[in-house]
Design a protein around this motif. Structure first.
Motif, PDB file in Angstrom:
ATOM      1  N   ALA A   1       0.825  -1.214   0.000  1.00 55.55           N
ATOM      2  CA  ALA A   1       0.000   0.000   0.000  1.00 55.55           C
ATOM      3  C   ALA A   1       0.861   1.266   0.000  1.00 55.55           C
ATOM      4  O   ALA A   1       0.575   2.221  -0.732  1.00 55.55           O
ATOM      5  N   ASP A   2       1.922   1.297   0.821  1.00 54.72           N
ATOM      6  CA  ASP A   2       2.757   2.499   0.885  1.00 54.72           C
ATOM      7  C   ASP A   2       3.405   2.796  -0.470  1.00 54.72           C
ATOM      8  O   ASP A   2       3.492   3.962  -0.884  1.00 54.72           O
ATOM      9  N   ALA A   3       3.857   1.742  -1.160  1.00 57.39           N
ATOM     10  CA  ALA A   3       4.460   1.941  -2.484  1.00 57.39           C
ATOM     11  C   ALA A   3       3.417   2.444  -3.476  1.00 57.39           C
ATOM     12  O   ALA A   3       3.689   3.350  -4.290  1.00 57.39           O
TER      13      ALA A   3
ATOM     14  N   GLY B   1       2.595   5.985  -2.664  1.00 50.06           N
ATOM     15  CA  GLY B   1       3.762   6.800  -2.951  1.00 50.06           C
ATOM     16  C   GLY B   1       3.879   7.134  -4.430  1.00 50.06           C
ATOM     17  O   GLY B   1       4.184   8.272  -4.799  1.00 50.06           O
ATOM     18  N   VAL B   2       3.619   6.145  -5.285  1.00 49.45           N
ATOM     19  CA  VAL B   2       3.645   6.385  -6.732  1.00 49.45           C
ATOM     20  C   VAL B   2       2.519   7.334  -7.123  1.00 49.45           C
ATOM     21  O   VAL B   2       2.718   8.276  -7.898  1.00 49.45           O
ATOM     22  N   ARG B   3       1.332   7.113  -6.586  1.00 47.33           N
ATOM     23  CA  ARG B   3       0.185   7.963  -6.917  1.00 47.33           C
ATOM     24  C   ARG B   3       0.424   9.418  -6.562  1.00 47.33           C
ATOM     25  O   ARG B   3       0.015  10.335  -7.289  1.00 47.33           O
ATOM     26  N   ASP B   4       1.112   9.664  -5.438  1.00 44.27           N
ATOM     27  CA  ASP B   4       1.286  11.029  -4.948  1.00 44.27           C
ATOM     28  C   ASP B   4       2.599  11.667  -5.396  1.00 44.27           C
ATOM     29  O   ASP B   4       2.857  12.833  -5.080  1.00 44.27           O
ATOM     30  N   ALA B   5       3.435  10.914  -6.125  1.00 42.23           N
ATOM     31  CA  ALA B   5       4.693  11.476  -6.621  1.00 42.23           C
ATOM     32  C   ALA B   5       4.407  12.544  -7.677  1.00 42.23           C
ATOM     33  O   ALA B   5       3.480  12.416  -8.480  1.00 42.23           O
ATOM     34  N   HIS B   6       5.216  13.595  -7.684  1.00 45.68           N
ATOM     35  CA  HIS B   6       4.969  14.724  -8.583  1.00 45.68           C
ATOM     36  C   HIS B   6       5.872  14.658  -9.813  1.00 45.68           C
ATOM     37  O   HIS B   6       7.032  14.261  -9.741  1.00 45.68           O
ATOM     38  N   LEU B   7       5.286  15.060 -10.936  1.00 44.95           N
ATOM     39  CA  LEU B   7       6.008  15.186 -12.193  1.00 44.95           C
ATOM     40  C   LEU B   7       5.624  16.515 -12.831  1.00 44.95           C
ATOM     41  O   LEU B   7       4.478  16.954 -12.714  1.00 44.95           O
ATOM     42  N   GLY B   8       6.559  17.141 -13.528  1.00 47.17           N
ATOM     43  CA  GLY B   8       6.230  18.366 -14.237  1.00 47.17           C
ATOM     44  C   GLY B   8       7.069  19.534 -13.771  1.00 47.17           C
ATOM     45  O   GLY B   8       8.102  19.367 -13.128  1.00 47.17           O
TER      46      GLY B   8
ATOM     47  N   ALA C   1      -9.228   4.462  -7.798  1.00 44.87           N
ATOM     48  CA  ALA C   1     -10.076   3.486  -7.101  1.00 44.87           C
ATOM     49  C   ALA C   1      -9.384   2.829  -5.922  1.00 44.87           C
ATOM     50  O   ALA C   1     -10.030   2.123  -5.146  1.00 44.87           O
ATOM     51  N   GLY C   2      -8.090   3.059  -5.756  1.00 48.49           N
ATOM     52  CA  GLY C   2      -7.376   2.437  -4.652  1.00 48.49           C
ATOM     53  C   GLY C   2      -7.743   3.071  -3.323  1.00 48.49           C
ATOM     54  O   GLY C   2      -7.271   4.155  -2.984  1.00 48.49           O
ATOM     55  N   VAL C   3      -8.612   2.416  -2.582  1.00 49.47           N
ATOM     56  CA  VAL C   3      -9.077   2.920  -1.287  1.00 49.47           C
ATOM     57  C   VAL C   3      -8.684   1.915  -0.206  1.00 49.47           C
ATOM     58  O   VAL C   3      -9.003   0.727  -0.327  1.00 49.47           O
ATOM     59  N   ALA C   4      -8.019   2.395   0.829  1.00 43.43           N
ATOM     60  CA  ALA C   4      -7.668   1.526   1.955  1.00 43.43           C
ATOM     61  C   ALA C   4      -8.878   1.431   2.880  1.00 43.43           C
ATOM     62  O   ALA C   4      -9.155   2.351   3.656  1.00 43.43           O
ATOM     63  N   VAL C   5      -9.624   0.352   2.773  1.00 45.09           N
ATOM     64  CA  VAL C   5     -10.878   0.230   3.522  1.00 45.09           C
ATOM     65  C   VAL C   5     -10.668  -0.238   4.946  1.00 45.09           C
ATOM     66  O   VAL C   5     -11.555  -0.128   5.781  1.00 45.09           O
ATOM     67  N   GLY C   6      -9.486  -0.783   5.266  1.00 46.25           N
ATOM     68  CA  GLY C   6      -9.222  -1.203   6.642  1.00 46.25           C
ATOM     69  C   GLY C   6      -9.952  -2.466   7.049  1.00 46.25           C
ATOM     70  O   GLY C   6     -10.410  -2.581   8.190  1.00 46.25           O
ATOM     71  N   GLY C   7     -10.093  -3.390   6.116  1.00 46.40           N
ATOM     72  CA  GLY C   7     -10.727  -4.665   6.449  1.00 46.40           C
ATOM     73  C   GLY C   7     -12.235  -4.562   6.514  1.00 46.40           C
ATOM     74  O   GLY C   7     -12.840  -3.554   6.129  1.00 46.40           O
ATOM     75  N   ALA C   8     -12.867  -5.620   7.047  1.00 43.17           N
ATOM     76  CA  ALA C   8     -14.335  -5.691   7.102  1.00 43.17           C
ATOM     77  C   ALA C   8     -14.912  -4.583   7.969  1.00 43.17           C
ATOM     78  O   ALA C   8     -15.947  -3.989   7.638  1.00 43.17           O
ATOM     79  N   SER C   9     -14.237  -4.274   9.079  1.00 46.77           N
ATOM     80  CA  SER C   9     -14.759  -3.234   9.968  1.00 46.77           C
ATOM     81  C   SER C   9     -14.710  -1.866   9.294  1.00 46.77           C
ATOM     82  O   SER C   9     -15.633  -1.055   9.428  1.00 46.77           O
TER      83      SER C   9
END
Length: 443
Positions: free
Chosen positions: A48-50, A53-60, A298-306
Motif C-alpha cells: 500500500a505504501d508503495a 507513494g507512486v500515486r502522490d509522486a509529482h512530475l512536471g 479506485a485504490g481505497v484503503a478500507v481497513g478490512g471488514a470493519s
C-alpha cells in the motif's frame, strides 16, 4: 387517434454503429475492471505504501505562475480523462448531427431522461446528508454521472439482442449526463478562476477549429494526418484550461465540438474527421486513459471488514449508493414516462418499460466521473473522501448486478425475435424490419 412513438427502432446504419461501439467498449470495460481490482488489492496489501507513494509522486514543472507540476494521480485525472471526454464530445456531436438523434423529437427523450438521472440522485444525496457531517453536502454531484465504458461493457455482455433504439438510449444518456456532470464541475467545483488564461485558450481553440475544418484544403493533407497539427493545439488548450481554474477535462469536450462530423472526403461518409479521430483515439481512451485513471483513483484503503462497514454506515456512502442505484432508476424512468405523457406518445411496440428500467439500472454504474467528483469534493485526508469512493464502487457493483437480473431475461426474448427476423433478411443483408420502416437507409 395516432399516437407518436418514442424510442422507435432506428436506421440500419445506426444499428451497425451501435454494435461497433458496444464491441469496442467490451474490451475496454474488462481492462477497466482489472485496473480497479488491482488498485483495491494494492491499496489494502503490504504494498500500500508503495502504491500511494507512486500515486502522490509529482512530475512536471512550473514557469512563474503557470502550473504544470502535478502528482501522477492528478496527471491521470486531469490529463488522461481529457481524452475520455474528448471522445464523449465527439460521440454526442455525431449523434445529434448525423445519427438517429438529429431529429429533435428523438433527441428529447434521452436528453430529458439524462437530466432526470442527474437531478434525482443529487436530490437523494442532499436529503440523506442534510444532517450529515459538516461538509458532506459538498459531494452532492457524486452520484450524478454514468460511466460510459463500464455501462456499455456490461450492456454488451447482457444485451446483445436488445433493440438498437434502447441501446442508443443508454449510450446517449450516458454521454449527456457525463457532460452535465462535467458542466457541474466547471460551475460548482471551480476555484481560483483566472480569466486571463481562459481568454488565452480561445486562440488555440479557434485555430483548432479552423484546421479541423480546413486542414485538407489549406495544407493538402489527409484526415489521417491532421492530428499532427491538431494535437499540439489540443495540449496547449488543455494546459491553459488547467491554469484557468476550470477543470482541464472540459478542454476535451470543447475541442470535440469543433471537429467536423460531416465528411468532405472523397472516400465517402465514413471518413469524416470525427469518425477518424474516434477510430484512432477510442483504443487509447478505453485501453489506457480510463484504466490508468481508475488504477490511481479506485485504490481505497478500507481497513478490512470493519472499515468497509464503517464506510457503508456513513451518510456520504449511503447517499452515493442510494442515489446511483435507486435515484438513477427513478430519475430516468420517471422523466421518460413524464415526456411520453406530456407528448401523448407511446413507447415503440417492440420495447417494454422493463427494458428502460434495466437500462436505468445500468446507468447507476457511475464509476469514472463519480470518482473524479469524489476527489474534487473532499480532501484526501478527509474520511469522507474514502467513504465516497467506497460508495461509488459499491453502487456500481450493485447497479451492474441489478441490471443483469432485469436484462438477461429481456435479452433472451429479443434473441428469439432476432432469430425469426434474420430469416426474413433480403439479399442485401438488411433485415426487412429495417427496410420496411426506412427503405432509403442502407449500411
Amino acid at each position: 387517434m395516432h399516437r407518436e412513438r418514442v424510442l422507435a427502432r432506428g436506421t440500419y446504419r445506426e444499428h451497425l454503429r451501435i454494435e461497433k461501439i458496444l464491441t469496442q467498449e467490451t474490451t475496454g470495460g474488462f481492462v477497466l475492471l482489472a485496473a480497479t481490482v488491482l488498485a483495491l488489492v494494492l491499496a489494502n496489501s503490504p504494498l500500500a505504501d508503495a502504491y500511494f507513494g507512486v500515486r502522490d509522486a509529482h512530475l512536471g514543472f512550473d514557469i512563474g505562475d503557470f502550473h504544470l507540476d502535478l502528482s501522477i494521480g492528478h496527471w491521470a485525472a486531469d490529463g488522461l480523462l481529457a481524452i475520455f471526454f474528448f471522445l464523449a464530445g465527439l460521440e454526442l456531436k455525431m449523434e445529434f448531427v448525423t445519427g438517429d438523434l438529429r431529429s429533435p423529437g428523438k433527441a428529447l427523450v434521452p436528453v430529458v431522461a439524462a437530466a432526470g438521472g442527474v437531478a434525482v440522485p443529487a436530490v437523494i444525496f442532499t436529503l440523506i446528508n442534510t444532517f450529515g457531517p459538516p461538509g458532506a453536502l459538498g459531494g452532492w454531484a457524486i452520484p450524478a454521472a454514468t460511466d460510459i465504458a463500464f455501462a456499455l461493457a456490461v450492456l454488451a455482455l447482457l444485451g446483445s439482442h436488445l433493440p438498437s433504439a434502447v441501446r442508443t438510449f443508454l449510450l446517449t444518456l450516458a454521454i449527456v449526463d457525463d457532460l452535465i456532470a462535467i458542466l457541474i464541475i466547471a460551475i460548482f467545483y471551480t476555484s481560483d478562476l483566472r480569466l486571463g488564461y481562459l481568454a488565452l485558450s480561445l486562440i488555440p481553440i479557434a485555430l483548432y477549429a479552423l484546421l479541423a475544418h480546413r486542414a485538407e484544403s489549406l495544407f493538402k493533407i489527409s484526415y489521417g494526418a491532421a492530428w499532427f497539427l491538431l494535437l499540439p493545439l489540443g495540449v496547449i488548450t488543455w494546459a491553459l484550461f488547467l491554469n484557468s481554474g476550470v477543470h482541464a477535462t472540459i478542454a476535451g469536450v470543447v475541442l470535440a465540438f469543433t471537429v467536423p462530423v460531416r465528411s468532405r472526403s472523397k472516400y465517402g461518409p465514413d471518413y469524416s474527421l470525427a469518425q477518424t479521430f474516434e477510430h484512432r483515439f477510442r483504443p487509447l481512451s478505453s485501453g489506457i486513459a480510463v484504466p490508468v485513471f481508475a488504477f490511481f483513483s479506485a485504490g481505497v484503503a478500507v481497513g478490512g471488514a470493519s472499515g468497509l462497514l464503517e464506510a457503508w454506515e456513513s451518510t456520504v456512502a449511503l447517499g452515493v449508493i442510494v442515489g446511483l442505484v435507486c435515484g438513477k432508476i427513478l430519475g430516468i424512468v420517471g422523466s421518460t414516462y413524464l415526456v411520453t405523457r406530456l407528448r401523448h406518445a407511446n413507447l415503440d411496440p417492440d420495447i417494454r418499460w422493463m427494458d428502460l428500467v434495466g437500462m436505468a439500472a445500468l446507468a447507476g454504474i457511475g464509476f469514472t466521473v463519480s470518482l473524479l467528483v469524489s476527489e474534487l469534493s473532499f480532501a484526501p485526508s478527509d474520511p469522507m473522501h474514502d467513504h465516497a469512493k467506497v460508495g461509488v464502487l459499491t453502487a456500481s457493483l450493485v447497479a451492474a448486478v441489478l441490471g443483469a437480473v432485469i436484462l438477461l431475461p429481456r435479452n433472451r426474448r429479443y434473441r428469439e425475435i432476432a432469430r425469426r427476423e434474420s430469416a426474413d433478411a433480403d439479399a442485401d443483408g438488411v433485415p426487412d424490419v429495417f427496410s420496411a420502416e426506412d427503405p432509403d437507409q442502407r449500411p
